[in-house]
Design a protein around this motif. Structure first.
Motif, short mmCIF file in Angstrom:
data_model
loop_
_atom_site.label_atom_id
_atom_site.label_comp_id
_atom_site.label_asym_id
_atom_site.label_seq_id
_atom_site.Cartn_x
_atom_site.Cartn_y
_atom_site.Cartn_z
N GLU A 113 20.58 27.85 48.70
CA GLU A 113 19.63 27.42 47.79
C GLU A 113 19.48 28.76 46.54
OE1 GLU A 113 16.45 25.72 49.13
OE2 GLU A 113 17.49 25.14 50.85
N SER A 114 18.78 28.26 45.47
CA SER A 114 17.99 29.01 44.59
C SER A 114 17.12 30.21 45.35
CB SER A 114 17.20 28.40 43.00
OG SER A 114 16.18 27.75 43.43
N ALA A 115 17.29 31.26 44.73
CA ALA A 115 16.46 32.27 45.20
C ALA A 115 15.23 32.18 44.78
CB ALA A 115 16.90 33.70 45.20
N HIS A 116 13.85 32.73 46.25
CA HIS A 116 12.28 33.61 45.25
C HIS A 116 13.03 35.13 45.66
CE1 HIS A 116 12.47 32.66 49.85
NE2 HIS A 116 11.32 33.74 49.98
N GLY A 117 11.77 35.97 45.03
CA GLY A 117 11.39 37.04 45.42
C GLY A 117 11.11 38.14 44.11
N ASN A 118 11.31 39.81 44.61
CA ASN A 118 10.40 40.40 43.52
C ASN A 118 10.62 40.50 42.92
OD1 ASN A 118 7.09 40.03 44.67
ND2 ASN A 118 8.63 39.69 46.59
N ALA A 119 9.84 41.54 40.86
CA ALA A 119 10.90 42.06 40.55
C ALA A 119 10.03 44.02 40.34
CB ALA A 119 11.02 41.41 38.76
N VAL A 120 10.25 44.38 39.92
CA VAL A 120 9.04 46.03 39.30
C VAL A 120 10.75 46.35 38.44
CG1 VAL A 120 10.58 47.44 40.85
CG2 VAL A 120 8.45 47.66 40.44
N TYR A 121 9.38 46.39 37.57
CA TYR A 121 10.26 47.18 35.61
C TYR A 121 9.89 48.97 35.88
CZ TYR A 121 10.76 42.06 35.47
OH TYR A 121 11.29 40.65 35.56
N ALA A 122 11.00 49.21 35.06
CA ALA A 122 10.65 51.07 34.97
C ALA A 122 9.27 51.56 34.59
CB ALA A 122 11.61 50.82 33.67
N ASP A 123 8.73 50.21 34.00
CA ASP A 123 7.25 50.70 32.90
C ASP A 123 6.26 50.34 34.78
OD1 ASP A 123 7.55 48.26 33.71
OD2 ASP A 123 6.39 48.31 31.28
N LEU A 124 7.04 50.21 36.14
CA LEU A 124 6.01 49.74 37.06
C LEU A 124 5.57 48.19 37.67
CD1 LEU A 124 4.72 53.35 38.52
CD2 LEU A 124 7.08 51.82 38.95
N ARG A 125 5.70 47.54 35.95
CA ARG A 125 5.09 46.23 36.16
C ARG A 125 5.57 45.33 37.23
NH1 ARG A 125 6.93 43.26 32.54
NH2 ARG A 125 8.61 44.62 31.75
N GLN A 126 5.09 44.22 37.38
CA GLN A 126 5.73 43.58 38.73
C GLN A 126 5.69 41.99 38.35
OE1 GLN A 126 4.69 44.69 43.26
NE2 GLN A 126 3.55 46.91 42.59
N GLU A 127 6.58 41.19 38.73
CA GLU A 127 6.30 39.43 39.12
C GLU A 127 7.07 39.24 40.10
OE1 GLU A 127 8.50 37.30 35.71
OE2 GLU A 127 9.36 39.12 35.77
N SER A 128 6.96 38.01 40.18
CA SER A 128 6.89 37.22 41.20
C SER A 128 8.56 35.92 40.57
CB SER A 128 5.95 35.92 41.81
OG SER A 128 4.70 36.54 43.00
N LEU A 129 9.50 35.89 41.34
CA LEU A 129 10.21 35.46 41.33
C LEU A 129 10.43 34.47 41.96
CD1 LEU A 129 13.14 38.33 40.58
CD2 LEU A 129 11.53 37.64 39.03
N SER A 130 10.97 33.07 41.43
CA SER A 130 11.65 31.96 42.31
C SER A 130 12.85 31.40 41.09
CB SER A 130 10.42 31.30 41.94
OG SER A 130 9.67 30.32 41.03
N GLY A 131 13.11 30.25 41.52
CA GLY A 131 14.82 29.60 41.22
C GLY A 131 15.54 30.01 40.70
#
Length: 237
Positions: free
Chosen positions: A138-156
């Motif tokens: 299935e498509s994935a869910h998860g999280n991202a953290v970027y080089a400037d330390l911003r975070q984001e929830s991921l889905s689809g």
């Protein structure tokens, strides 16, 4: 406040407890916690980006022509831990990959890890998934953290949109026993200045219905952009 880190390496032909890779290093918030991540005193050119729940990546901050580039990608389960290390040489050619497996309940091999030290190249990530007993996800869910330390929830997130879905110019390697505990490492065979790139590791813990992935990616300027942790539910086993 902090702690002192000292590494001791145990090999079949002896133990190494002294040298540049052994420390000791003082690990403390004042020194290591920075606006670009957790910076280890041993390597100022790398940073650790940590994701919710424990996955993380120790990444070269900037790929530059004539310099090496490295990343170590970490995943863990309840008591199992693993990391995939990838190093590209100063000329951009893939130099080596490494898989480290641990069990916090004691020495391995145990129920979670086999004793296999096998590694094999496969021609495509689909072949690699098939070797792990996975025909589709299935498509994935998860999280991202970027080089400037911003975070984001991921889905689809579809597997084919990830760094783990490698192309013809990539090294795709299965490490371990494909029937029990193998992981798939994907990374470019050659880094090219001005071309974005990324590296990933995918792991299906034994008897799990999920495929986990950590991927790190760099932009066309060579600067680290961020890290994703993705979980793909397995449809067919």
């Amino acid at each position: 406040m902090g702690c002192t880190q000292r590494n001791v390496y145990h090999y079949e032909d002896g133990t190494v407890g002294e040298g540049p890779l052994c420390g000791p290093w003082v690990i403390c918030e004042d020194v290591c916690s920075t606006e670009v991540g957790i910076v280890h005193p041993a390597l100022q050119g790398m940073t650790t980006l940590a994701l919710p729940g424990g996955p993380s990546a120790w990444c070269w901050k900037h790929m530059r022509e004539g310099e090496p580039c490295a990343v170590e990608l970490f995943l863990h389960g309840d008591h199992l831990r693993m990391s995939a290390g990838i190093v590209h040489a100063p000329d951009g050619v893939l130099q080596h990959t490494a898989l480290i497996r641990e069990d916090s309940q004691g020495r391995w091999p145990r129920d979670g890890w086999s004793a296999s030290t096998e590694a094999q190249l496969v021609s495509s990530t689909r072949d690699g998934l098939a070797a792990l007993g996975i025909s589709s996800t299935e498509s994935a869910h998860g999280n991202a953290v970027y080089a400037d330390l911003r975070q984001e929830s991921l889905s689809g997130i579809e597997f084919d949109r990830t760094t783990g879905s490698a192309g013809p110019g990539d090294c795709i390697m299965l490490c371990g026993d494909s029937a029990e505990d193998a992981v798939m490492i994907t990374t470019p065979r050659q880094l090219v200045t001005g071309v974005p790139f990324g590296s990933a590791v995918a792991w299906r813990p034994r008897e799990s219905r999920n495929l986990q992935m950590v991927e790190a990616f760099w932009g066309g300027t060579g600067a680290l952009k961020g890290v994703h942790h993705l979980v793909f539910p397995i449809l067919d086993v």
